[in-house]
Structures are given as C-alpha cells and as structure tokens.
Design a protein around this motif. Structure first.
Motif, PDB file in Angstrom:
ATOM      1  N   ARG A 292     -17.815 -42.613 -40.729  1.00 50.50           N
ATOM      2  CA  ARG A 292     -16.394 -42.262 -40.796  1.00 50.50           C
ATOM      3  C   ARG A 292     -16.204 -40.775 -40.535  1.00 50.50           C
ATOM      4  O   ARG A 292     -15.265 -40.375 -39.827  1.00 50.50           O
ATOM      5  N   ILE A 293     -17.082 -39.945 -41.093  1.00 50.06           N
ATOM      6  CA  ILE A 293     -16.991 -38.500 -40.859  1.00 50.06           C
ATOM      7  C   ILE A 293     -17.145 -38.190 -39.372  1.00 50.06           C
ATOM      8  O   ILE A 293     -16.414 -37.351 -38.817  1.00 50.06           O
ATOM      9  N   LYS A 294     -18.067 -38.857 -38.720  1.00 53.25           N
ATOM     10  CA  LYS A 294     -18.270 -38.636 -37.278  1.00 53.25           C
ATOM     11  C   LYS A 294     -17.007 -38.974 -36.496  1.00 53.25           C
ATOM     12  O   LYS A 294     -16.622 -38.254 -35.568  1.00 53.25           O
ATOM     13  N   ARG A 295     -16.371 -40.076 -36.880  1.00 49.15           N
ATOM     14  CA  ARG A 295     -15.138 -40.472 -36.178  1.00 49.15           C
ATOM     15  C   ARG A 295     -14.032 -39.446 -36.427  1.00 49.15           C
ATOM     16  O   ARG A 295     -13.256 -39.109 -35.514  1.00 49.15           O
ATOM     17  N   LEU A 296     -13.969 -38.950 -37.659  1.00 47.78           N
ATOM     18  CA  LEU A 296     -12.950 -37.945 -37.985  1.00 47.78           C
ATOM     19  C   LEU A 296     -13.189 -36.652 -37.218  1.00 47.78           C
ATOM     20  O   LEU A 296     -12.239 -36.017 -36.728  1.00 47.78           O
ATOM     21  N   LEU A 297     -14.448 -36.245 -37.095  1.00 41.01           N
ATOM     22  CA  LEU A 297     -14.758 -35.022 -36.345  1.00 41.01           C
ATOM     23  C   LEU A 297     -14.407 -35.187 -34.869  1.00 41.01           C
ATOM     24  O   LEU A 297     -13.976 -34.238 -34.213  1.00 41.01           O
ATOM     25  N   ALA A 298     -14.625 -36.397 -34.342  1.00 38.73           N
ATOM     26  CA  ALA A 298     -14.237 -36.656 -32.952  1.00 38.73           C
ATOM     27  C   ALA A 298     -12.719 -36.587 -32.817  1.00 38.73           C
ATOM     28  O   ALA A 298     -12.189 -36.033 -31.841  1.00 38.73           O
ATOM     29  N   LEU A 299     -12.020 -37.123 -33.821  1.00 38.75           N
ATOM     30  CA  LEU A 299     -10.558 -37.114 -33.802  1.00 38.75           C
ATOM     31  C   LEU A 299     -10.009 -35.696 -33.983  1.00 38.75           C
ATOM     32  O   LEU A 299      -8.905 -35.380 -33.529  1.00 38.75           O
ATOM     33  N   SER A 300     -10.795 -34.831 -34.596  1.00 37.79           N
ATOM     34  CA  SER A 300     -10.346 -33.448 -34.817  1.00 37.79           C
ATOM     35  C   SER A 300     -10.225 -32.675 -33.512  1.00 37.79           C
ATOM     36  O   SER A 300      -9.683 -31.569 -33.490  1.00 37.79           O
ATOM     37  N   LYS A 301     -10.743 -33.251 -32.434  1.00 41.18           N
ATOM     38  CA  LYS A 301     -10.626 -32.619 -31.109  1.00 41.18           C
ATOM     39  C   LYS A 301      -9.412 -33.148 -30.353  1.00 41.18           C
ATOM     40  O   LYS A 301      -9.238 -32.879 -29.166  1.00 41.18           O
ATOM     41  N   SER A 302      -8.571 -33.907 -31.046  1.00 42.50           N
ATOM     42  CA  SER A 302      -7.374 -34.479 -30.431  1.00 42.50           C
ATOM     43  C   SER A 302      -6.410 -33.383 -29.978  1.00 42.50           C
ATOM     44  O   SER A 302      -6.291 -32.339 -30.644  1.00 42.50           O
ATOM     45  N   PRO A 303      -5.722 -33.594 -28.856  1.00 40.29           N
ATOM     46  CA  PRO A 303      -4.731 -32.601 -28.403  1.00 40.29           C
ATOM     47  C   PRO A 303      -3.523 -32.522 -29.346  1.00 40.29           C
ATOM     48  O   PRO A 303      -2.767 -31.552 -29.308  1.00 40.29           O
ATOM     49  N   ASN A 304      -3.365 -33.560 -30.188  1.00 47.43           N
ATOM     50  CA  ASN A 304      -2.285 -33.542 -31.185  1.00 47.43           C
ATOM     51  C   ASN A 304      -2.737 -32.666 -32.357  1.00 47.43           C
ATOM     52  O   ASN A 304      -3.647 -33.018 -33.113  1.00 47.43           O
ATOM     53  N   GLU A 305      -2.112 -31.504 -32.506  1.00 48.57           N
ATOM     54  CA  GLU A 305      -2.556 -30.522 -33.483  1.00 48.57           C
ATOM     55  C   GLU A 305      -2.530 -31.052 -34.913  1.00 48.57           C
ATOM     56  O   GLU A 305      -3.448 -30.797 -35.699  1.00 48.57           O
ATOM     57  N   HIS A 306      -1.473 -31.780 -35.260  1.00 50.02           N
ATOM     58  CA  HIS A 306      -1.352 -32.283 -36.630  1.00 50.02           C
ATOM     59  C   HIS A 306      -2.418 -33.339 -36.905  1.00 50.02           C
ATOM     60  O   HIS A 306      -3.029 -33.344 -37.985  1.00 50.02           O
ATOM     61  N   GLU A 307      -2.646 -34.222 -35.951  1.00 46.01           N
ATOM     62  CA  GLU A 307      -3.656 -35.260 -36.091  1.00 46.01           C
ATOM     63  C   GLU A 307      -5.041 -34.632 -36.193  1.00 46.01           C
ATOM     64  O   GLU A 307      -5.866 -35.037 -37.026  1.00 46.01           O
TER      65      GLU A 307
ATOM     66  N   ALA B 109      -5.813 -31.561 -37.197  1.00 47.63           N
ATOM     67  CA  ALA B 109      -5.956 -30.825 -38.452  1.00 47.63           C
ATOM     68  C   ALA B 109      -6.211 -31.765 -39.621  1.00 47.63           C
ATOM     69  O   ALA B 109      -7.056 -31.497 -40.491  1.00 47.63           O
ATOM     70  N   ALA B 110      -5.482 -32.886 -39.653  1.00 47.79           N
ATOM     71  CA  ALA B 110      -5.645 -33.856 -40.739  1.00 47.79           C
ATOM     72  C   ALA B 110      -7.036 -34.477 -40.697  1.00 47.79           C
ATOM     73  O   ALA B 110      -7.668 -34.676 -41.748  1.00 47.79           O
ATOM     74  N   ALA B 111      -7.519 -34.768 -39.490  1.00 40.48           N
ATOM     75  CA  ALA B 111      -8.850 -35.368 -39.341  1.00 40.48           C
ATOM     76  C   ALA B 111      -9.929 -34.394 -39.791  1.00 40.48           C
ATOM     77  O   ALA B 111     -10.875 -34.774 -40.499  1.00 40.48           O
ATOM     78  N   MET B 112      -9.799 -33.113 -39.412  1.00 42.84           N
ATOM     79  CA  MET B 112     -10.781 -32.122 -39.802  1.00 42.84           C
ATOM     80  C   MET B 112     -10.786 -31.911 -41.316  1.00 42.84           C
ATOM     81  O   MET B 112     -11.848 -31.800 -41.949  1.00 42.84           O
ATOM     82  N   SER B 113      -9.586 -31.871 -41.905  1.00 39.36           N
ATOM     83  CA  SER B 113      -9.478 -31.685 -43.348  1.00 39.36           C
ATOM     84  C   SER B 113     -10.155 -32.830 -44.105  1.00 39.36           C
ATOM     85  O   SER B 113     -10.896 -32.593 -45.074  1.00 39.36           O
ATOM     86  N   LYS B 114      -9.925 -34.058 -43.662  1.00 37.05           N
ATOM     87  CA  LYS B 114     -10.533 -35.218 -44.325  1.00 37.05           C
ATOM     88  C   LYS B 114     -12.044 -35.233 -44.113  1.00 37.05           C
ATOM     89  O   LYS B 114     -12.803 -35.560 -45.032  1.00 37.05           O
ATOM     90  N   ALA B 115     -12.491 -34.865 -42.913  1.00 41.27           N
ATOM     91  CA  ALA B 115     -13.929 -34.826 -42.628  1.00 41.27           C
ATOM     92  C   ALA B 115     -14.622 -33.815 -43.533  1.00 41.27           C
ATOM     93  O   ALA B 115     -15.690 -34.090 -44.109  1.00 41.27           O
ATOM     94  N   GLN B 116     -14.022 -32.638 -43.697  1.00 39.52           N
ATOM     95  CA  GLN B 116     -14.604 -31.596 -44.544  1.00 39.52           C
ATOM     96  C   GLN B 116     -14.642 -32.038 -46.006  1.00 39.52           C
ATOM     97  O   GLN B 116     -15.604 -31.751 -46.727  1.00 39.52           O
ATOM     98  N   GLU B 117     -13.597 -32.759 -46.422  1.00 35.90           N
ATOM     99  CA  GLU B 117     -13.552 -33.266 -47.801  1.00 35.90           C
ATOM    100  C   GLU B 117     -14.703 -34.240 -48.063  1.00 35.90           C
ATOM    101  O   GLU B 117     -15.393 -34.152 -49.087  1.00 35.90           O
ATOM    102  N   LEU B 118     -14.924 -35.147 -47.121  1.00 35.49           N
ATOM    103  CA  LEU B 118     -16.004 -36.128 -47.267  1.00 35.49           C
ATOM    104  C   LEU B 118     -17.375 -35.460 -47.181  1.00 35.49           C
ATOM    105  O   LEU B 118     -18.315 -35.867 -47.875  1.00 35.49           O
ATOM    106  N   MET B 119     -17.504 -34.447 -46.334  1.00 37.21           N
ATOM    107  CA  MET B 119     -18.780 -33.737 -46.205  1.00 37.21           C
ATOM    108  C   MET B 119     -19.125 -33.015 -47.511  1.00 37.21           C
ATOM    109  O   MET B 119     -20.286 -32.992 -47.927  1.00 37.21           O
ATOM    110  N   ARG B 120     -18.116 -32.439 -48.164  1.00 35.55           N
ATOM    111  CA  ARG B 120     -18.356 -31.794 -49.465  1.00 35.55           C
ATOM    112  C   ARG B 120     -18.756 -32.839 -50.506  1.00 35.55           C
ATOM    113  O   ARG B 120     -19.639 -32.604 -51.334  1.00 35.55           O
ATOM    114  N   GLU B 121     -18.104 -33.990 -50.437  1.00 34.62           N
ATOM    115  CA  GLU B 121     -18.400 -35.073 -51.379  1.00 34.62           C
ATOM    116  C   GLU B 121     -19.843 -35.553 -51.246  1.00 34.62           C
ATOM    117  O   GLU B 121     -20.509 -35.842 -52.242  1.00 34.62           O
TER     118      GLU B 121
END
Length: 238
Positions: free
Chosen positions: A12-27, A29-41
């Motif tokens: 799931r983290i890998k998918r979120l990191l891939a999504l963090s490269k989306s041209p949609n800035e809000h999408e 940012a949200a994907a990167m934030s969630k990925a970082q949260e899971l990585m800390r967990e």
C-alpha cells in the motif's frame, strides 16, 4: 501484526508513493502524507521499501557435496550468470550439497534458478558425452575425470563468450550489495582446478569451448501463477 499484514501495508505504501507523483497536487500531497504516516508506523525507510523488491534464491542443482572444494568450472558458471543477469552469486554449504545463492531483484533471481538448472543439465549431458568419446584413451579413470572437468571449463567459457551482458544501474548494484552485507557473512570459496595438463587437457578445453559456443541457451522470462516459466528468450548474441 502478522508478516502478511505487514507485506500488505508495504504494498500500500508503494502505491501511495507512486500516487504522490500525480499531477494533481492535492491528491499527490494526501498520498505522500499517508505514505509517510504508514512508514513511521512500520519504522521503515524508502530504502527499506526498495529492498522489498530484492530477494535471495538458492539451488543445489550441481550436487557438489558440502565441505568439498568447488570445481573451477562451477565458479565460471557463476560469472556467466552474473554477466547475463546482473545478479550476485554466493556459494554456501547446504545440509548435503553446496548451494548457489542468487541475489538481486525478485524477477531476476527467480529466472536465474531456472536458467542455472537448464545450464547444469546441459553441461552434465555434454560432460557425459565427452567422457564416452574418450573411452579409447589409455589412462586412469581419475585422469579421464580430470579431462572431463577441463572440457567443462572450456564449455562454460564458450557459452560465456556468447552472452550479452546485462546492464545494471548503480542503484540496483548498491541495493544488491546492501542485501548481501545484511544477510551473509561472505567467505572466499575454496576452489580447485581440473588437475589436467598437457596436450590432452588443451584438446579437452578446446572441444568444450567449441561446443559451448554452439549452445543455444534460453533464459526464462515470465512465470505463471504456479511458478512455472511460461516464456523464454534466447540468451546470447544474434
């Protein structure tokens, strides 16, 4: 948390990191934030995530007994695999036989086991054919075995000369080395030559090299759901 649950979160983290490269800035940012949260967990880094795409896979196909010195032609075969696939090869003593361990990306290591098995089978057949061809020689069984090993050395180098080297990125090389340093205590393999010398040995080597050059080896390229390789391609120069 079970290992299966952890692996699912990593994917799931890998998918979120891939999504963090989306041209949609809000999408993104949200994907990167969630990925970082899971990585800390999970207490993992981006490099840890990269390493999940790497693996170690082993086989004892050549049936060299544990504790015995490694025939030189087996070492040559490991160089061939490294050249063809861009993997690292490690030898280890198994319960009964020596094993070769392939280290690299998961896709490459899985394919390496298939290719190594095919290579070993062909070499075993060719060595037996060569031994039969020299039954007329008046020499001891030990010398015939030594000549057969000399033939094997030539055969492997003949195949090696026909290989197209695999290009490996610096990052892949670094991650492969890190995985090796993490999982293994590397020692220099104790090798032995054929022990053959003279004109007969040179002839055996030359015959082996010529046969090796003419070998058409195919590497597995794709595995089905049961792990059986369903596609191959010619491994060599045009």
């Amino acid at each position: 948390m079970t290992e299966d649950q952890r692996n699912k979160l990593i994917e799931r983290i890998k998918r979120l990191l891939a999504l963090s490269k989306s041209p949609n800035e809000h999408e993104a940012a949200a994907a990167m934030s969630k990925a970082q949260e899971l990585m800390r967990e999970l207490s993992i880094t981006e490099e840890d995530l990269e390493l999940t795409d790497f693996a170690t896979v082993r086989t004892d196909t050549l049936l060299v007994k544990s504790g015995h010195r490694l025939p030189r032609y087996v070492s040559y075969m490991s160089y061939l695999m490294k050249t063809a696939f861009g993997v690292e090869c490690i030898f280890s003593d198994g319960q009964r036989n020596k094993e070769i361990i392939f280290v690299g990306t998961k896709s490459k290591t899985e394919i390496c086991v298939y290719t190594w098995t095919v290579l070993a089978r062909i070499l075993k057949t060719k060595a037996a054919e060569y031994k039969f061809s020299i039954t007329h020689l008046r020499c001891s069984p030990g010398k015939k075995a030594a000549l057969a090993e000399e033939y094997c050395e030539g055969w492997v180098w003949g195949v090696w000369e026909n290989i197209v080297p695999e290009t490996v990125s610096q990052r892949e090389h670094e991650l492969t080395k890190k995985l090796i340093n993490t999982k293994f205590n590397i020692k220099t393999a104790d090798m032995r030559g054929s022990g053959a010398s003279g004109a007969e040995a040179n002839d055996a080597y030359s015959q082996g090299m010529q046969t090796g050059k003419n070998t058409r080896l195919h590497q597995g390229m794709q595995a089905d759901k049961r792990g059986a390789l369903s596609e191959t391609r010619y491994l060599g120069r045009a």
